[in-house]
Structure formats: C-alpha cells, structure tokens
Design a protein around this motif. Structure first.
Motif, PDB file in Angstrom:
ATOM      1  N   ILE A   5       0.906  -1.158   0.000  1.00  0.00           N
ATOM      2  CA  ILE A   5       0.000   0.000   0.000  1.00  0.00           C
ATOM      3  C   ILE A   5       0.937   1.197   0.000  1.00  0.00           C
ATOM      4  O   ILE A   5       1.852   1.259   0.807  1.00  0.00           O
ATOM      5  N   THR A   6       0.750   2.150  -0.892  1.00  0.00           N
ATOM      6  CA  THR A   6       1.749   3.209  -0.997  1.00  0.00           C
ATOM      7  C   THR A   6       1.259   4.513  -0.389  1.00  0.00           C
ATOM      8  O   THR A   6       0.070   4.761  -0.267  1.00  0.00           O
ATOM      9  N   SER A   7       2.228   5.322   0.005  1.00  0.00           N
ATOM     10  CA  SER A   7       1.981   6.680   0.465  1.00  0.00           C
ATOM     11  C   SER A   7       3.009   7.562  -0.232  1.00  0.00           C
ATOM     12  O   SER A   7       4.113   7.117  -0.529  1.00  0.00           O
ATOM     13  N   THR A   8       2.654   8.815  -0.487  1.00  0.00           N
ATOM     14  CA  THR A   8       3.527   9.706  -1.256  1.00  0.00           C
ATOM     15  C   THR A   8       3.831  10.957  -0.431  1.00  0.00           C
ATOM     16  O   THR A   8       2.934  11.499   0.205  1.00  0.00           O
ATOM     17  N   ILE A  10       5.657  15.013  -0.132  1.00  0.00           N
ATOM     18  CA  ILE A  10       5.507  16.261  -0.897  1.00  0.00           C
ATOM     19  C   ILE A  10       6.447  16.319  -2.101  1.00  0.00           C
ATOM     20  O   ILE A  10       6.170  16.979  -3.096  1.00  0.00           O
ATOM     21  N   ASP A  11       7.556  15.586  -2.044  1.00  0.00           N
ATOM     22  CA  ASP A  11       8.485  15.537  -3.177  1.00  0.00           C
ATOM     23  C   ASP A  11       8.063  14.512  -4.226  1.00  0.00           C
ATOM     24  O   ASP A  11       8.723  14.374  -5.252  1.00  0.00           O
ATOM     25  N   GLY A  12       7.000  13.756  -3.949  1.00  0.00           N
ATOM     26  CA  GLY A  12       6.553  12.737  -4.896  1.00  0.00           C
ATOM     27  C   GLY A  12       7.213  11.382  -4.702  1.00  0.00           C
ATOM     28  O   GLY A  12       6.997  10.480  -5.504  1.00  0.00           O
ATOM     29  N   ASN A  13       8.021  11.225  -3.652  1.00  0.00           N
ATOM     30  CA  ASN A  13       8.572   9.899  -3.345  1.00  0.00           C
ATOM     31  C   ASN A  13       7.438   8.981  -2.899  1.00  0.00           C
ATOM     32  O   ASN A  13       6.567   9.392  -2.131  1.00  0.00           O
ATOM     33  N   VAL A  14       7.460   7.755  -3.367  1.00  0.00           N
ATOM     34  CA  VAL A  14       6.421   6.782  -3.019  1.00  0.00           C
ATOM     35  C   VAL A  14       7.012   5.760  -2.061  1.00  0.00           C
ATOM     36  O   VAL A  14       8.128   5.266  -2.275  1.00  0.00           O
ATOM     37  N   TYR A  15       6.277   5.463  -0.990  1.00  0.00           N
ATOM     38  CA  TYR A  15       6.753   4.534   0.041  1.00  0.00           C
ATOM     39  C   TYR A  15       5.799   3.364   0.186  1.00  0.00           C
ATOM     40  O   TYR A  15       4.580   3.541   0.181  1.00  0.00           O
ATOM     41  N   CYS A  16       6.356   2.178   0.347  1.00  0.00           N
ATOM     42  CA  CYS A  16       5.539   1.033   0.733  1.00  0.00           C
ATOM     43  C   CYS A  16       5.226   1.129   2.225  1.00  0.00           C
ATOM     44  O   CYS A  16       6.032   1.628   3.015  1.00  0.00           O
ATOM     45  N   THR A  17       4.047   0.642   2.587  1.00  0.00           N
ATOM     46  CA  THR A  17       3.651   0.646   3.993  1.00  0.00           C
ATOM     47  C   THR A  17       3.278  -0.770   4.414  1.00  0.00           C
ATOM     48  O   THR A  17       2.968  -1.615   3.589  1.00  0.00           O
ATOM     49  N   ILE A  18       3.338  -1.004   5.723  1.00  0.00           N
ATOM     50  CA  ILE A  18       3.098  -2.351   6.246  1.00  0.00           C
ATOM     51  C   ILE A  18       2.273  -2.245   7.524  1.00  0.00           C
ATOM     52  O   ILE A  18       2.520  -1.389   8.353  1.00  0.00           O
ATOM     53  N   GLU A  19       1.285  -3.123   7.636  1.00  0.00           N
ATOM     54  CA  GLU A  19       0.482  -3.177   8.855  1.00  0.00           C
ATOM     55  C   GLU A  19       1.166  -4.124   9.832  1.00  0.00           C
ATOM     56  O   GLU A  19       1.448  -5.277   9.498  1.00  0.00           O
ATOM     57  N   ILE A  20       1.443  -3.636  11.040  1.00  0.00           N
ATOM     58  CA  ILE A  20       2.062  -4.457  12.087  1.00  0.00           C
ATOM     59  C   ILE A  20       1.199  -4.301  13.332  1.00  0.00           C
ATOM     60  O   ILE A  20       1.170  -3.227  13.938  1.00  0.00           O
ATOM     61  N   GLY A  21       0.462  -5.331  13.679  1.00  0.00           N
ATOM     62  CA  GLY A  21      -0.500  -5.200  14.763  1.00  0.00           C
ATOM     63  C   GLY A  21      -1.565  -4.187  14.379  1.00  0.00           C
ATOM     64  O   GLY A  21      -2.135  -4.264  13.283  1.00  0.00           O
ATOM     65  N   GLU A  28       9.914   1.865   4.519  1.00  0.00           N
ATOM     66  CA  GLU A  28      11.101   2.498   3.926  1.00  0.00           C
ATOM     67  C   GLU A  28      11.425   3.767   4.708  1.00  0.00           C
ATOM     68  O   GLU A  28      10.539   4.364   5.325  1.00  0.00           O
ATOM     69  N   ASN A  29      12.682   4.168   4.654  1.00  0.00           N
ATOM     70  CA  ASN A  29      13.106   5.393   5.341  1.00  0.00           C
ATOM     71  C   ASN A  29      12.692   6.627   4.547  1.00  0.00           C
ATOM     72  O   ASN A  29      12.671   6.619   3.318  1.00  0.00           O
ATOM     73  N   LEU A  30      12.435   7.708   5.265  1.00  0.00           N
ATOM     74  CA  LEU A  30      11.972   8.955   4.655  1.00  0.00           C
ATOM     75  C   LEU A  30      13.048   9.563   3.748  1.00  0.00           C
ATOM     76  O   LEU A  30      14.240   9.540   4.070  1.00  0.00           O
ATOM     77  N   LYS A  31      12.599  10.144   2.630  1.00  0.00           N
ATOM     78  CA  LYS A  31      13.520  10.739   1.652  1.00  0.00           C
ATOM     79  C   LYS A  31      13.226  12.208   1.371  1.00  0.00           C
ATOM     80  O   LYS A  31      13.941  12.828   0.581  1.00  0.00           O
ATOM     81  N   THR A  32      12.178  12.758   1.965  1.00  0.00           N
ATOM     82  CA  THR A  32      11.752  14.096   1.571  1.00  0.00           C
ATOM     83  C   THR A  32      12.821  15.159   1.875  1.00  0.00           C
ATOM     84  O   THR A  32      13.588  15.032   2.827  1.00  0.00           O
ATOM     85  N   VAL A  93       1.275  14.151   4.916  1.00  0.00           N
ATOM     86  CA  VAL A  93       0.015  14.457   5.597  1.00  0.00           C
ATOM     87  C   VAL A  93      -0.696  13.141   5.902  1.00  0.00           C
ATOM     88  O   VAL A  93      -0.762  12.239   5.052  1.00  0.00           O
ATOM     89  N   GLY A  94      -1.199  13.018   7.138  1.00  0.00           N
ATOM     90  CA  GLY A  94      -1.837  11.768   7.569  1.00  0.00           C
ATOM     91  C   GLY A  94      -0.874  10.803   8.233  1.00  0.00           C
ATOM     92  O   GLY A  94      -1.267   9.716   8.663  1.00  0.00           O
ATOM     93  N   TRP A  95       0.402  11.212   8.325  1.00  0.00           N
ATOM     94  CA  TRP A  95       1.450  10.402   8.949  1.00  0.00           C
ATOM     95  C   TRP A  95       2.201  11.262   9.957  1.00  0.00           C
ATOM     96  O   TRP A  95       2.144  12.496   9.898  1.00  0.00           O
ATOM     97  N   HIS A  96       2.934  10.624  10.860  1.00  0.00           N
ATOM     98  CA  HIS A  96       3.718  11.391  11.842  1.00  0.00           C
ATOM     99  C   HIS A  96       4.948  10.578  12.240  1.00  0.00           C
ATOM    100  O   HIS A  96       5.041   9.379  11.953  1.00  0.00           O
ATOM    101  N   ILE A  97       5.877  11.253  12.898  1.00  0.00           N
ATOM    102  CA  ILE A  97       7.062  10.562  13.432  1.00  0.00           C
ATOM    103  C   ILE A  97       6.648   9.892  14.733  1.00  0.00           C
ATOM    104  O   ILE A  97       6.097  10.542  15.620  1.00  0.00           O
ATOM    105  N   PRO A  98       6.834   8.588  14.847  1.00  0.00           N
ATOM    106  CA  PRO A  98       6.333   7.870  16.023  1.00  0.00           C
ATOM    107  C   PRO A  98       7.016   8.311  17.309  1.00  0.00           C
ATOM    108  O   PRO A  98       8.218   8.594  17.326  1.00  0.00           O
ATOM    109  N   SER A  99       6.232   8.367  18.378  1.00  0.00           N
ATOM    110  CA  SER A  99       6.792   8.649  19.701  1.00  0.00           C
ATOM    111  C   SER A  99       7.518   7.404  20.213  1.00  0.00           C
ATOM    112  O   SER A  99       7.348   6.294  19.682  1.00  0.00           O
TER     113      SER A  99
END
Length: 204
Positions: A5-8, A10-21, A28-32, A93-99
């Motif tokens: 499932i991808t998320s994009t 602001i620079d247009g980089n596309v990331y794979c996402t994974i559900e864990i629990g 993938e690591n952030l590239k923006t 947008v819709g994502w954050h850096i985890p605490s």
C-alpha cells in the motif's frame, strides 16, 4: 501482508507501507527534502567550508551518508532532531514521526525489545551477497515487514556504521531507536539533537 500500500510525500517519493499489529508503518526510510508546506529543509554537507556546521545548527537539516546522493534511494536521508521537532511536519500528511511510546507498542507486539530488532531488520548480509547488513545480522527474520536497514548515522565523530547499525528518531523526545548487526534487540538511546538519523513515519 506483502501488498505494497503506498503513500507519497511532498516531493513525490512513493513509500511502501506495512500493517504491524494495529499500526501502519512505512517500510522504507523517509527521503523528503521539504516540509509539508513546501519549505525546503536545509541540506548540509559534512565537508562544508564552515567547520562543525552539522553539529552547530539548531534548525532542521538533512544530509546523505558520506555526502553521497546515491545513498538516498536505498537508505533515505539522515535528519537532525530539529527536523523531527518542526511544526511544519516532515512526514506526509496523515502520517507522523512515532513517539517512543509508539515504538514500544511495536516492540510489545513483536514480543519485546530483546527480540523485536531481529523481527524488524531486513535479512541477509553483505558478505553473503543477499543483504545490506554486515555479518552476522543477528536474529534477522524481518517477519514484521518493517525492513529496517543499516543506514548508519552522523554525529560529532562523523559518519559511522553504515552496514552495521540503523538509528530512527522518535518524535516526542530526542531518543534514538537503535538496531545493530550484532544483536536482535531494539535499543532506546538518548541522543544528541545534532545527530543525524533515519526517520520512519507512522500512520495517524
């Protein structure tokens, strides 16, 4: 769950996402290179004409391991703490850096910090020709799908440990989440705000 499932960003980089629990992580690591409002994040080179510029900033900045842009595609960027702490937002947008607590939710789901690292690390070794970690890549199964990479970091001592360590920022305090080729632990470690680590984003 092998579907990407991808998320994009602001620079247009596309990331794979994974559900864990109950959490959804980027695998993938952030590239923006921009905050979400379009402002550029300051780029710094370690060998800049001003000595110690990386360490002396108190504003957001990013760089590449050994100032080598080719590392971005595989490992993403390395960011200082001030980027993490900037209200303009660096995760899409819709994502954050985890605490730190959200990393604990992850490690609890993976049966605790003593084994979570192995379940988070990408598999294989450089020596074996089937991975990016130095030997022995202890306990690595990547059964979580998190696919942590040994992207190294930058500190006052310079660039260190590409191939043997991965550090991730947590978002509520300057704590690094630390993985090592010699261990299957995930270690929480107080960190200098002027260190440069990888960022993984978590879905809101």
């Amino acid at each position: 769950n092998s579907t990407c499932i991808t998320s994009t960003d602001i620079d247009g980089n596309v990331y794979c996402t994974i559900e864990i629990g109950d959490q959804v992580w980027m695998s993938e690591n952030l590239k923006t290179t921009h905050y979400n409002n379009g402002d550029a994040i300051q780029y710094v080179q370690s060998e800049s004409s001003e000595p110690d510029v990386w360490e002396n900033l108190s504003t957001g900045a990013y760089g590449y391991y050994n100032d080598d842009l080719s590392h971005q595609e595989t490992y993403g960027n390395l960011y200082n703490w001030y980027t993490v702490d900037d209200s303009r937002g660096v995760c899409p947008v819709g994502w954050h850096i985890p605490s730190d607590d959200e990393f604990t939710v992850l490690t609890d789901y993976l049966e605790g910090i003593l084994v979570a690292g192995g379940k988070m690390k990408s598999t294989g070794t450089i020596e074996g020709g089937d991975g990016l970690w130095d030997e022995p890549n202890e306990g690595a199964t990547n059964e979580s799908g998190f696919t942590a990479l040994p992207s190294g970091y930058y500190s006052v001592e310079g660039f260190k440990h590409l191939g043997s360590t991965g550090y991730f920022w947590s978002g509520n305090q300057a704590l690094g989440q630390f993985l090592d080729t010699e261990s299957d632990n995930l270690i929480h470690i107080p960190s200098s705000k002027s260190s440069y680590y990888s960022i993984r984003c978590l879905k809101d």
